[in-house]
Design an enzyme around this catalytic site. Structure first.
Site, short mmCIF file in Angstrom:
data_model
loop_
_atom_site.label_atom_id
_atom_site.label_comp_id
_atom_site.label_asym_id
_atom_site.label_seq_id
_atom_site.Cartn_x
_atom_site.Cartn_y
_atom_site.Cartn_z
N LYS A 13 0.83 -1.22 0.00
CA LYS A 13 0.00 0.00 0.00
C LYS A 13 0.86 1.26 0.00
O LYS A 13 0.62 2.18 -0.77
CB LYS A 13 -0.93 0.04 1.23
N ARG A 88 -9.14 1.36 9.01
CA ARG A 88 -8.69 0.00 9.34
C ARG A 88 -9.72 -0.76 10.17
O ARG A 88 -9.51 -1.92 10.49
CB ARG A 88 -7.39 0.07 10.12
N ARG A 127 11.67 -5.90 4.54
CA ARG A 127 11.44 -4.47 4.27
C ARG A 127 12.40 -3.58 5.05
O ARG A 127 12.68 -3.83 6.22
CB ARG A 127 9.99 -4.13 4.64
N ARG A 160 11.61 -1.46 10.52
CA ARG A 160 10.59 -1.01 11.46
C ARG A 160 10.50 -2.00 12.61
O ARG A 160 10.59 -3.20 12.40
CB ARG A 160 9.23 -0.92 10.75
N ARG A 171 0.13 -8.62 13.46
CA ARG A 171 -0.49 -7.62 12.59
C ARG A 171 -1.38 -8.27 11.55
O ARG A 171 -2.43 -7.74 11.20
CB ARG A 171 0.60 -6.78 11.92
P1 AMP Z 1 1.23 0.99 8.73
O1 AMP Z 1 2.42 1.84 8.47
O2 AMP Z 1 0.03 1.41 7.92
O3 AMP Z 1 1.53 -0.49 8.60
O4 AMP Z 1 0.82 1.23 10.26
C1 AMP Z 1 1.71 0.89 11.30
C2 AMP Z 1 0.97 0.83 12.61
O5 AMP Z 1 0.39 2.11 12.90
C3 AMP Z 1 -0.20 -0.14 12.67
O6 AMP Z 1 0.22 -1.47 12.95
C4 AMP Z 1 -1.03 0.46 13.80
O7 AMP Z 1 -0.46 0.18 15.05
C5 AMP Z 1 -0.87 1.95 13.54
N1 AMP Z 1 -1.91 2.45 12.62
C6 AMP Z 1 -1.73 2.98 11.36
N2 AMP Z 1 -2.91 3.32 10.82
C7 AMP Z 1 -3.86 2.98 11.72
C8 AMP Z 1 -5.27 3.05 11.74
N3 AMP Z 1 -5.97 3.53 10.70
N4 AMP Z 1 -5.92 2.61 12.86
C9 AMP Z 1 -5.25 2.13 13.92
N5 AMP Z 1 -3.92 2.01 13.96
C10 AMP Z 1 -3.22 2.43 12.88
#
Ligand code: AMP
Length: 218
Positions: A13, A88, A127, A160, A171
């Site tokens: 994404k 989400r 990654r 990360r 996750r």
């Molecule tokens: P991402 O970079 O999109 O994989 O997001 C990394 C982490 O940020 C996720 O595993 C959540 O802990 C938090 N996070 C990001 N976007 C959201 C969201 N829309 N709702 C809740 N937690 C989020």
């Protein structure tokens, strides 16, 4: 063009959102990137968010909804946006509909990236992201020109914290229980387009371009 990129962690994404931002000149908004910036800045929001993020759990809805509302109220999104990683949960999707319903045009299209679980784990484990500009690389599939250094800005590439194997599994579990129901939610609204995320980023972008051409005549 008001788009959502939906899909499990590791589907690409963030990579696609950045490629589309450059190509279509429409800003992308990544809640993950916003939260990571807050974590790096050591803000109250960052500290709260990090306690969930490092475990691979979702940050509470009300926190993330406030973050996205604030961001969408800023100038610069008149021609649209690409949402990466939001919504989400069903509560977030409903909140987004409410906010957009008040402010003007709603979501036009939801691009749902599809990839099988083993490949997701492989992608996430390899990654590496730029600590400075958040550009995404991969040890096997998209290695930087100089090891450990971002091609775009020269910043350091890091893993990360939530890309470690045990957190990755958590996750993916959270995705299945909390986020996957959004596929049906947007399908019912007639906005869903499923896109295979197999292959390199250029191949996936090509599929996305075809869908956008069909939907917007671009
Ligand atoms: P991402 O970079 O999109 O994989 O997001 C990394 C982490 O940020 C996720 O595993 C959540 O802990 C938090 N996070 C990001 N976007 C959201 C969201 N829309 N709702 C809740 N937690 C989020």
């Amino acid at each position: 063009m008001h788009l959502i990129l939906l899909g499990p962690p590791g589907a690409g994404k963030g990579t696609q959102a950045r490629m589309m931002e450059r190509y279509y000149r429409i800003p992308q908004i990544s809640t993950g990137d916003i939260l990571r910036e807050e974590v790096a800045a050591g803000s109250t929001l960052g500290k709260l968010a990090n306690s969930f993020m490092k475990k691979g759990s979702l940050v509470p809805d009300e926190v993330v909804i406030e973050v996205i509302e604030e961001r969408l109220s800023r100038p610069g999104y008149a021609r649209g946006y690409i949402l990466d990683g939001f919504p989400r949960t069903l509560a977030q999707a409903e909140a987004l509909d409410r906010v957009l319903g008040l402010a003007g045009p709603g979501i036009d299209l939801v691009l749902s990236l599809v990839l099988d679980e083993e490949e997701l784990v492989q992608r996430l484990a390899g990654r590496r992201v730029c600590e400075r500009c958040a550009e995404v690389f991969h040890l096997s599939f998209r290695s930087p020109r100089s090891p450990g250094i971002c091609d775009s800005c020269g910043g350091p590439l890091v893993q990360r914290e939530d890309d470690r194997e045990e957190t990755i599994r958590r996750r993916l579990q959270v995705y299945k229980s909390e986020t996957a129901p959004l596929i049906d939610y947007y399908r019912r609204e007639g906005k869903l387009k499923e896109i295979s995320a197999v292959g390199n980023p250029e191949a996936v972008k090509e599929r996305i371009d075809q869908v956008l051409k069909g939907s917007f005549g671009l």
